[in-house]
Structures are given as structure tokens and as C-alpha cells.
Design a protein around this motif. Structure first.
Motif, PDB file in Angstrom:
ATOM      1  N   GLN A  56       0.854  -1.185   0.000  1.00 51.25           N
ATOM      2  CA  GLN A  56       0.000   0.000   0.000  1.00 51.25           C
ATOM      3  C   GLN A  56       0.889   1.234   0.000  1.00 51.25           C
ATOM      4  OE1 GLN A  56      -3.191   0.127   2.796  1.00 51.25           O
ATOM      5  NE2 GLN A  56      -3.968   2.030   1.980  1.00 51.25           N
ATOM      6  N   ASN A  57       0.592   2.154  -0.916  1.00 53.67           N
ATOM      7  CA  ASN A  57       1.354   3.389  -1.040  1.00 53.67           C
ATOM      8  C   ASN A  57       0.401   4.559  -1.148  1.00 53.67           C
ATOM      9  OD1 ASN A  57       4.224   2.430  -1.366  1.00 53.67           O
ATOM     10  ND2 ASN A  57       3.228   1.268  -2.984  1.00 53.67           N
ATOM     11  N   SER A  58       0.860   5.711  -0.694  1.00 53.11           N
ATOM     12  CA  SER A  58       0.079   6.932  -0.770  1.00 53.11           C
ATOM     13  C   SER A  58       0.868   7.956  -1.576  1.00 53.11           C
ATOM     14  CB  SER A  58      -0.205   7.448   0.646  1.00 53.11           C
ATOM     15  OG  SER A  58      -1.048   8.560   0.584  1.00 53.11           O
ATOM     16  N   TYR A  59       0.167   8.675  -2.443  1.00 57.91           N
ATOM     17  CA  TYR A  59       0.805   9.644  -3.330  1.00 57.91           C
ATOM     18  C   TYR A  59       0.066  10.980  -3.254  1.00 57.91           C
ATOM     19  CZ  TYR A  59       2.470   5.287  -5.408  1.00 57.91           C
ATOM     20  OH  TYR A  59       3.019   4.044  -5.609  1.00 57.91           O
ATOM     21  N   THR A  60       0.805  12.062  -3.433  1.00 49.62           N
ATOM     22  CA  THR A  60       0.213  13.385  -3.564  1.00 49.62           C
ATOM     23  C   THR A  60      -0.105  13.595  -5.037  1.00 49.62           C
ATOM     24  OG1 THR A  60       1.523  14.245  -1.733  1.00 49.62           O
ATOM     25  CG2 THR A  60       0.606  15.864  -3.263  1.00 49.62           C
ATOM     26  N   VAL A  61      -1.318  14.050  -5.320  1.00 51.60           N
ATOM     27  CA  VAL A  61      -1.719  14.344  -6.696  1.00 51.60           C
ATOM     28  C   VAL A  61      -2.212  15.781  -6.729  1.00 51.60           C
ATOM     29  CG1 VAL A  61      -3.284  13.757  -8.585  1.00 51.60           C
ATOM     30  CG2 VAL A  61      -2.303  11.942  -7.177  1.00 51.60           C
ATOM     31  N   ALA A  91     -11.447  12.607  -9.122  1.00 53.12           N
ATOM     32  CA  ALA A  91     -11.143  11.360  -8.418  1.00 53.12           C
ATOM     33  C   ALA A  91     -11.464  10.156  -9.297  1.00 53.12           C
ATOM     34  CB  ALA A  91     -11.921  11.296  -7.106  1.00 53.12           C
ATOM     35  N   SER A  92     -12.565  10.216 -10.009  1.00 52.37           N
ATOM     36  CA  SER A  92     -12.955   9.110 -10.892  1.00 52.37           C
ATOM     37  C   SER A  92     -11.948   8.898 -12.003  1.00 52.37           C
ATOM     38  CB  SER A  92     -14.331   9.374 -11.506  1.00 52.37           C
ATOM     39  OG  SER A  92     -15.321   9.386 -10.510  1.00 52.37           O
ATOM     40  N   PHE A  93     -11.485   9.991 -12.613  1.00 52.76           N
ATOM     41  CA  PHE A  93     -10.505   9.877 -13.694  1.00 52.76           C
ATOM     42  C   PHE A  93      -9.202   9.270 -13.187  1.00 52.76           C
ATOM     43  CE2 PHE A  93     -12.758  13.738 -15.634  1.00 52.76           C
ATOM     44  CZ  PHE A  93     -13.563  12.949 -16.428  1.00 52.76           C
ATOM     45  N   VAL A  94      -8.734   9.748 -12.038  1.00 54.22           N
ATOM     46  CA  VAL A  94      -7.483   9.248 -11.464  1.00 54.22           C
ATOM     47  C   VAL A  94      -7.633   7.773 -11.097  1.00 54.22           C
ATOM     48  CG1 VAL A  94      -5.914   9.433  -9.491  1.00 54.22           C
ATOM     49  CG2 VAL A  94      -6.671  11.498 -10.681  1.00 54.22           C
ATOM     50  N   THR A  95      -8.743   7.432 -10.444  1.00 56.03           N
ATOM     51  CA  THR A  95      -8.994   6.049 -10.042  1.00 56.03           C
ATOM     52  C   THR A  95      -8.994   5.124 -11.254  1.00 56.03           C
ATOM     53  OG1 THR A  95     -10.269   6.726  -8.111  1.00 56.03           O
ATOM     54  CG2 THR A  95     -10.649   4.497  -8.930  1.00 56.03           C
ATOM     55  N   GLU A  96      -9.712   5.518 -12.290  1.00 52.85           N
ATOM     56  CA  GLU A  96      -9.825   4.689 -13.498  1.00 52.85           C
ATOM     57  C   GLU A  96      -8.457   4.414 -14.118  1.00 52.85           C
ATOM     58  OE1 GLU A  96     -11.552   5.423 -17.921  1.00 52.85           O
ATOM     59  OE2 GLU A  96     -12.924   5.862 -16.266  1.00 52.85           O
ATOM     60  N   GLU A  97      -7.622   5.430 -14.206  1.00 52.14           N
ATOM     61  CA  GLU A  97      -6.305   5.244 -14.826  1.00 52.14           C
ATOM     62  C   GLU A  97      -5.380   4.399 -13.957  1.00 52.14           C
ATOM     63  OE1 GLU A  97      -5.414   5.866 -17.887  1.00 52.14           O
ATOM     64  OE2 GLU A  97      -7.322   6.814 -18.349  1.00 52.14           O
ATOM     65  N   ILE A  98      -5.370   4.631 -12.648  1.00 55.50           N
ATOM     66  CA  ILE A  98      -4.497   3.859 -11.766  1.00 55.50           C
ATOM     67  C   ILE A  98      -4.933   2.397 -11.712  1.00 55.50           C
ATOM     68  CG2 ILE A  98      -3.702   3.564  -9.381  1.00 55.50           C
ATOM     69  CD1 ILE A  98      -3.667   6.617  -9.144  1.00 55.50           C
ATOM     70  N   GLU A  99      -6.238   2.148 -11.760  1.00 57.03           N
ATOM     71  CA  GLU A  99      -6.733   0.768 -11.733  1.00 57.03           C
ATOM     72  C   GLU A  99      -6.270  -0.040 -12.944  1.00 57.03           C
ATOM     73  OE1 GLU A  99     -10.970   1.291 -11.231  1.00 57.03           O
ATOM     74  OE2 GLU A  99     -10.807   0.990  -9.061  1.00 57.03           O
ATOM     75  N   GLY A 125      -5.726  15.950  -1.538  1.00 55.90           N
ATOM     76  CA  GLY A 125      -4.865  15.764  -2.692  1.00 55.90           C
ATOM     77  C   GLY A 125      -4.018  14.506  -2.588  1.00 55.90           C
ATOM     78  N   ARG A 126      -4.605  13.454  -1.995  1.00 55.77           N
ATOM     79  CA  ARG A 126      -3.874  12.205  -1.770  1.00 55.77           C
ATOM     80  C   ARG A 126      -4.596  11.037  -2.429  1.00 55.77           C
ATOM     81  NH1 ARG A 126       1.152  12.483  -0.427  1.00 55.77           N
ATOM     82  NH2 ARG A 126       1.082  10.508   0.633  1.00 55.77           N
ATOM     83  N   VAL A 127      -3.801  10.105  -2.926  1.00 52.52           N
ATOM     84  CA  VAL A 127      -4.321   8.878  -3.513  1.00 52.52           C
ATOM     85  C   VAL A 127      -3.614   7.708  -2.833  1.00 52.52           C
ATOM     86  CG1 VAL A 127      -4.521   7.510  -5.620  1.00 52.52           C
ATOM     87  CG2 VAL A 127      -4.732   9.991  -5.736  1.00 52.52           C
ATOM     88  N   THR A 173       6.831   3.813  -9.295  1.00 45.74           N
ATOM     89  CA  THR A 173       6.275   5.163  -9.264  1.00 45.74           C
ATOM     90  C   THR A 173       6.125   5.737 -10.670  1.00 45.74           C
ATOM     91  OG1 THR A 173       7.270   5.513  -7.096  1.00 45.74           O
ATOM     92  CG2 THR A 173       6.548   7.471  -8.264  1.00 45.74           C
ATOM     93  N   VAL A 174       6.977   5.333 -11.589  1.00 46.29           N
ATOM     94  CA  VAL A 174       6.886   5.795 -12.978  1.00 46.29           C
ATOM     95  C   VAL A 174       5.533   5.404 -13.569  1.00 46.29           C
ATOM     96  CG1 VAL A 174       7.850   5.522 -15.302  1.00 46.29           C
ATOM     97  CG2 VAL A 174       9.373   5.759 -13.335  1.00 46.29           C
ATOM     98  N   ASP A 175       5.061   4.197 -13.273  1.00 45.04           N
ATOM     99  CA  ASP A 175       3.763   3.737 -13.777  1.00 45.04           C
ATOM    100  C   ASP A 175       2.620   4.532 -13.160  1.00 45.04           C
ATOM    101  OD1 ASP A 175       5.030   1.808 -15.320  1.00 45.04           O
ATOM    102  OD2 ASP A 175       4.838   0.265 -13.774  1.00 45.04           O
ATOM    103  N   VAL A 176       2.724   4.804 -11.868  1.00 47.79           N
ATOM    104  CA  VAL A 176       1.681   5.580 -11.178  1.00 47.79           C
ATOM    105  C   VAL A 176       1.663   7.001 -11.731  1.00 47.79           C
ATOM    106  CG1 VAL A 176       0.846   6.439  -8.961  1.00 47.79           C
ATOM    107  CG2 VAL A 176       1.865   4.144  -9.112  1.00 47.79           C
ATOM    108  N   ARG A 177       2.836   7.589 -11.898  1.00 46.27           N
ATOM    109  CA  ARG A 177       2.919   8.953 -12.441  1.00 46.27           C
ATOM    110  C   ARG A 177       2.311   9.006 -13.844  1.00 46.27           C
ATOM    111  NH1 ARG A 177       7.691  10.208 -11.120  1.00 46.27           N
ATOM    112  NH2 ARG A 177       7.101  11.665  -9.500  1.00 46.27           N
TER     113      ARG A 177
END
Length: 71
Positions: free
Chosen positions: A3-8, A17-25, A40-42, A52-56
Motif C-alpha cells: 500500500q502506497n500513498s501519493y500526492t496528486v 477522483a474518478s478519472f485518477v482512479t480509473e487510470e491507476i486501476e 490531494g492524496r491517492v 512510481t513511474v507507472d503511477v505517475r
């Protein structure tokens, strides 16, 4: 399980939130995504350590930014 937490930066509403969730999933191994727009956290839960490159890349695909300090 990892489990990791990121600042967005740039998120302002539930649609953000929906757009970010969809892409990270879409990242292989991701099992859950929780977005706190106000903070501003995910938080991302996965069955393996994520790069982290993939998450970014996923966050940027959604139209937002993952600051360099988060990876």
C-alpha cells in the motif's frame, strides 16, 4: 500486499477522483484505489510493489500531476 500513498495535484472534485482512479486501476497488480480530493492524496493497494513511474504515467494520463517528491 503493498500500500502506497501519493500526492496528486490539480484534483478539484469527484470527477477528478474518478478519472485518477480509473487510470491507476489499469496498472497491473492494483487491487484498490482510494482518492481524497480535499487532501490531494491517492492511496493505492496492490498485490506487488508498484513502480512510481507507472503511477505517475497513469495520473498524468488522467490529466493531473504526481510531484517529483513522491518518487
Amino acid at each position: 500486499m503493498s500500500q502506497n500513498s501519493y500526492t496528486v495535484t490539480g484534483m478539484a472534485c469527484g470527477h477528478c477522483a474518478s478519472f485518477v482512479t480509473e487510470e491507476i486501476e489499469r496498472i497491473a497488480g492494483v487491487t484498490a484505489v482510494t482518492v481524497d480530493v480535499e487532501a490531494g492524496r491517492v492511496s493505492v493497494t496492490s498485490d506487488r510493489e508498484l513502480d512510481t513511474v507507472d503511477v505517475r504515467a497513469a495520473v498524468e494520463e488522467a490529466g493531473y500531476e504526481l510531484p517529483v517528491a513522491d518518487g
